[in-house]
Scaffold this motif. Sequence first.
Motif, PDB file in Angstrom:
ATOM      1  N   LEU A  24       0.842  -5.718  -0.259  1.00  0.00           N
ATOM      2  CA  LEU A  24      -0.109  -6.803   0.014  1.00  0.00           C
ATOM      3  C   LEU A  24       0.608  -8.072   0.467  1.00  0.00           C
ATOM      4  O   LEU A  24       0.179  -8.734   1.429  1.00  0.00           O
ATOM      5  CB  LEU A  24      -0.923  -7.111  -1.239  1.00  0.00           C
ATOM      6  N   CYS A  25       1.688  -8.415  -0.207  1.00  0.00           N
ATOM      7  CA  CYS A  25       2.443  -9.621   0.134  1.00  0.00           C
ATOM      8  C   CYS A  25       3.025  -9.535   1.537  1.00  0.00           C
ATOM      9  O   CYS A  25       2.922 -10.473   2.329  1.00  0.00           O
ATOM     10  CB  CYS A  25       3.533  -9.850  -0.895  1.00  0.00           C
ATOM     11  N   GLN A  26       3.637  -8.401   1.857  1.00  0.00           N
ATOM     12  CA  GLN A  26       4.229  -8.226   3.181  1.00  0.00           C
ATOM     13  C   GLN A  26       3.169  -8.312   4.278  1.00  0.00           C
ATOM     14  O   GLN A  26       3.375  -8.941   5.321  1.00  0.00           O
ATOM     15  CB  GLN A  26       4.958  -6.881   3.261  1.00  0.00           C
ATOM     16  N   LEU A  27       2.030  -7.671   4.040  1.00  0.00           N
ATOM     17  CA  LEU A  27       0.976  -7.663   5.045  1.00  0.00           C
ATOM     18  C   LEU A  27       0.327  -9.035   5.191  1.00  0.00           C
ATOM     19  O   LEU A  27       0.044  -9.481   6.317  1.00  0.00           O
ATOM     20  CB  LEU A  27      -0.079  -6.617   4.674  1.00  0.00           C
ATOM     21  N   TYR A  69       2.515 -11.167   7.309  1.00  0.00           N
ATOM     22  CA  TYR A  69       2.439 -10.747   8.712  1.00  0.00           C
ATOM     23  C   TYR A  69       1.152 -11.249   9.371  1.00  0.00           C
ATOM     24  O   TYR A  69       1.155 -11.707  10.523  1.00  0.00           O
ATOM     25  CB  TYR A  69       2.513  -9.224   8.789  1.00  0.00           C
ATOM     26  N   LEU A  70       0.037 -11.176   8.634  1.00  0.00           N
ATOM     27  CA  LEU A  70      -1.265 -11.562   9.179  1.00  0.00           C
ATOM     28  C   LEU A  70      -1.583 -13.044   8.981  1.00  0.00           C
ATOM     29  O   LEU A  70      -2.640 -13.511   9.410  1.00  0.00           O
ATOM     30  CB  LEU A  70      -2.370 -10.729   8.530  1.00  0.00           C
ATOM     31  N   ASN A  71      -0.679 -13.776   8.314  1.00  0.00           N
ATOM     32  CA  ASN A  71      -0.873 -15.203   8.045  1.00  0.00           C
ATOM     33  C   ASN A  71      -2.193 -15.445   7.311  1.00  0.00           C
ATOM     34  O   ASN A  71      -3.024 -16.260   7.712  1.00  0.00           O
ATOM     35  CB  ASN A  71      -0.837 -16.018   9.347  1.00  0.00           C
ATOM     36  N   THR A  72      -2.345 -14.737   6.196  1.00  0.00           N
ATOM     37  CA  THR A  72      -3.559 -14.875   5.399  1.00  0.00           C
ATOM     38  C   THR A  72      -3.182 -14.804   3.918  1.00  0.00           C
ATOM     39  O   THR A  72      -2.011 -14.721   3.564  1.00  0.00           O
ATOM     40  CB  THR A  72      -4.586 -13.779   5.766  1.00  0.00           C
ATOM     41  N   LEU A 125      -9.205  -6.752   6.757  1.00  0.00           N
ATOM     42  CA  LEU A 125      -9.038  -8.193   6.580  1.00  0.00           C
ATOM     43  C   LEU A 125     -10.383  -8.836   6.850  1.00  0.00           C
ATOM     44  O   LEU A 125     -10.933  -8.679   7.938  1.00  0.00           O
ATOM     45  CB  LEU A 125      -7.979  -8.733   7.543  1.00  0.00           C
ATOM     46  N   HIS A 126     -10.921  -9.520   5.852  1.00  0.00           N
ATOM     47  CA  HIS A 126     -12.284 -10.075   5.967  1.00  0.00           C
ATOM     48  C   HIS A 126     -13.265  -8.996   6.405  1.00  0.00           C
ATOM     49  O   HIS A 126     -14.111  -9.202   7.287  1.00  0.00           O
ATOM     50  CB  HIS A 126     -12.314 -11.251   6.941  1.00  0.00           C
ATOM     51  N   ASN A 127     -13.119  -7.803   5.798  1.00  0.00           N
ATOM     52  CA  ASN A 127     -14.013  -6.663   6.023  1.00  0.00           C
ATOM     53  C   ASN A 127     -13.916  -6.050   7.420  1.00  0.00           C
ATOM     54  O   ASN A 127     -14.748  -5.219   7.782  1.00  0.00           O
ATOM     55  CB  ASN A 127     -15.472  -7.054   5.732  1.00  0.00           C
ATOM     56  N   GLN A 128     -12.900  -6.425   8.171  1.00  0.00           N
ATOM     57  CA  GLN A 128     -12.666  -5.833   9.487  1.00  0.00           C
ATOM     58  C   GLN A 128     -11.366  -5.036   9.447  1.00  0.00           C
ATOM     59  O   GLN A 128     -10.346  -5.530   8.971  1.00  0.00           O
ATOM     60  CB  GLN A 128     -12.571  -6.923  10.568  1.00  0.00           C
ATOM     61  N   LYS A 129     -11.398  -3.799   9.956  1.00  0.00           N
ATOM     62  CA  LYS A 129     -10.190  -2.974   9.956  1.00  0.00           C
ATOM     63  C   LYS A 129      -9.076  -3.648  10.742  1.00  0.00           C
ATOM     64  O   LYS A 129      -9.313  -4.215  11.807  1.00  0.00           O
ATOM     65  CB  LYS A 129     -10.484  -1.585  10.538  1.00  0.00           C
ATOM     66  N   ILE A 130      -7.865  -3.550  10.198  1.00  0.00           N
ATOM     67  CA  ILE A 130      -6.738  -4.254  10.815  1.00  0.00           C
ATOM     68  C   ILE A 130      -5.913  -3.366  11.742  1.00  0.00           C
ATOM     69  O   ILE A 130      -4.952  -3.831  12.339  1.00  0.00           O
ATOM     70  CB  ILE A 130      -5.789  -4.830   9.743  1.00  0.00           C
ATOM     71  N   LYS A 131      -6.292  -2.100  11.871  1.00  0.00           N
ATOM     72  CA  LYS A 131      -5.456  -1.159  12.617  1.00  0.00           C
ATOM     73  C   LYS A 131      -5.159  -1.651  14.027  1.00  0.00           C
ATOM     74  O   LYS A 131      -4.053  -1.461  14.547  1.00  0.00           O
ATOM     75  CB  LYS A 131      -6.120   0.219  12.661  1.00  0.00           C
ATOM     76  N   THR A 132      -6.119  -2.296  14.647  1.00  0.00           N
ATOM     77  CA  THR A 132      -5.910  -2.798  16.013  1.00  0.00           C
ATOM     78  C   THR A 132      -5.193  -4.143  16.034  1.00  0.00           C
ATOM     79  O   THR A 132      -4.783  -4.610  17.099  1.00  0.00           O
ATOM     80  CB  THR A 132      -7.255  -2.936  16.741  1.00  0.00           C
ATOM     81  N   LYS A 133      -5.026  -4.770  14.861  1.00  0.00           N
ATOM     82  CA  LYS A 133      -4.400  -6.090  14.789  1.00  0.00           C
ATOM     83  C   LYS A 133      -2.898  -6.020  14.530  1.00  0.00           C
ATOM     84  O   LYS A 133      -2.213  -7.034  14.606  1.00  0.00           O
ATOM     85  CB  LYS A 133      -5.048  -6.934  13.679  1.00  0.00           C
ATOM     86  N   ILE A 134      -2.401  -4.839  14.176  1.00  0.00           N
ATOM     87  CA  ILE A 134      -0.988  -4.729  13.827  1.00  0.00           C
ATOM     88  C   ILE A 134      -0.244  -3.895  14.865  1.00  0.00           C
ATOM     89  O   ILE A 134      -0.793  -2.979  15.472  1.00  0.00           O
ATOM     90  CB  ILE A 134      -0.798  -4.116  12.427  1.00  0.00           C
TER      91      ILE A 134
END
Length: 341
Positions: free
Chosen positions: A176-179, A182-185, A212-221
């Motif tokens: 969780l911390c690493q992610l 990375y996502l600045n959240t 992240l905020h109920n949206q899948k992050i697969k496309t964000k990473i």
Amino acid sequence: MFKILSRTFTQHMKEPVRVVVTGGSGQIAYSLLFRIASGSLLGEHQPVILQIYDLPHMQSALKGVVMEISDGAFPLVHEIIASDTPSTVYADADYAFLVGAKPRGPGMERGDLLKQNGEIFVKVGQDLDKFAKKTVKVLAVGNPVNTNALIAMSNAPSIPKENFTAMTRLDHNRALCQLATYLNTEVHNIEKLVIWGNHSPTMFPDLTYTTLHNQKIKTKIDHIWYEKEFIPTVQQRGTAIIAARKASSAASAASAAVDHVRDWALGSNGQWVSMAVPSDLYNGEYGIPIGLIFSYPIVCANGSYQLVKDLKIDEFQHNKLRITVNELLKEKEAVVDLIRK
């Protein structure tokens, strides 16, 4: 044995519960005991009786720990019992944190710990079986946690298998911390992260379902970051901490242990958490063979836990799961003489 006398409580307090912590003079227990005493584990209205174990030659140091807890004047600490006698420490236990184990030092491989710690957990399982409540909730914290939990479980046949778990919450929190970085959240914005398998460098921190905020992050990473940086960083975090501080993780391990048991006891509010639990409970779900303690995505409610089922597993995930399954099977084979049939 030394004992601090009971305290009296106001009417809104519940009946005290008995919490066992082994390895009581060690660094993890030192952090853990104060968190339990403060109410971080079971809430501000739940008194606790701390039942702390350590080896005979550690009793002087353990006495100092008890003195410090006493000096904290924690309102929730109903009683403190510290001893090297299992019948005293495990008596009527409601919760058991199995922290006591030989720690992994610089240059030590996990395999080196298997035999050294396996015999410890044979005795712990037998003692729990004899003296603890049959409803006791057990968390193995001392490494190698998955196999140690399996050994203890097999040597406590009168306690339900589902009452034995191992800690991969530390890996979950690290991921969780690493992610979040990375996502600045913030970590509380991230949900549905999963740690599969063994608490070891073969574990699989899986972001397939993560939101992240109920949206899948697969496309964000970036997949290269995910596979080449994120996964190895989480897998090797314990080794990196040993290299930096010349000792194993302590405060973060204690914090993760509190998180694990608190969610198990009080519920995870619908959130996924990572817990290593008996694979026997799930009849081969996700291709995991029976006879292991394996980390899955779990939701906790009403004092129990349930597997998150029917997740789709792709080839990348399957390959990662196979690696960690194979390691656990090899660990089990190495200590097969310690596992009660």
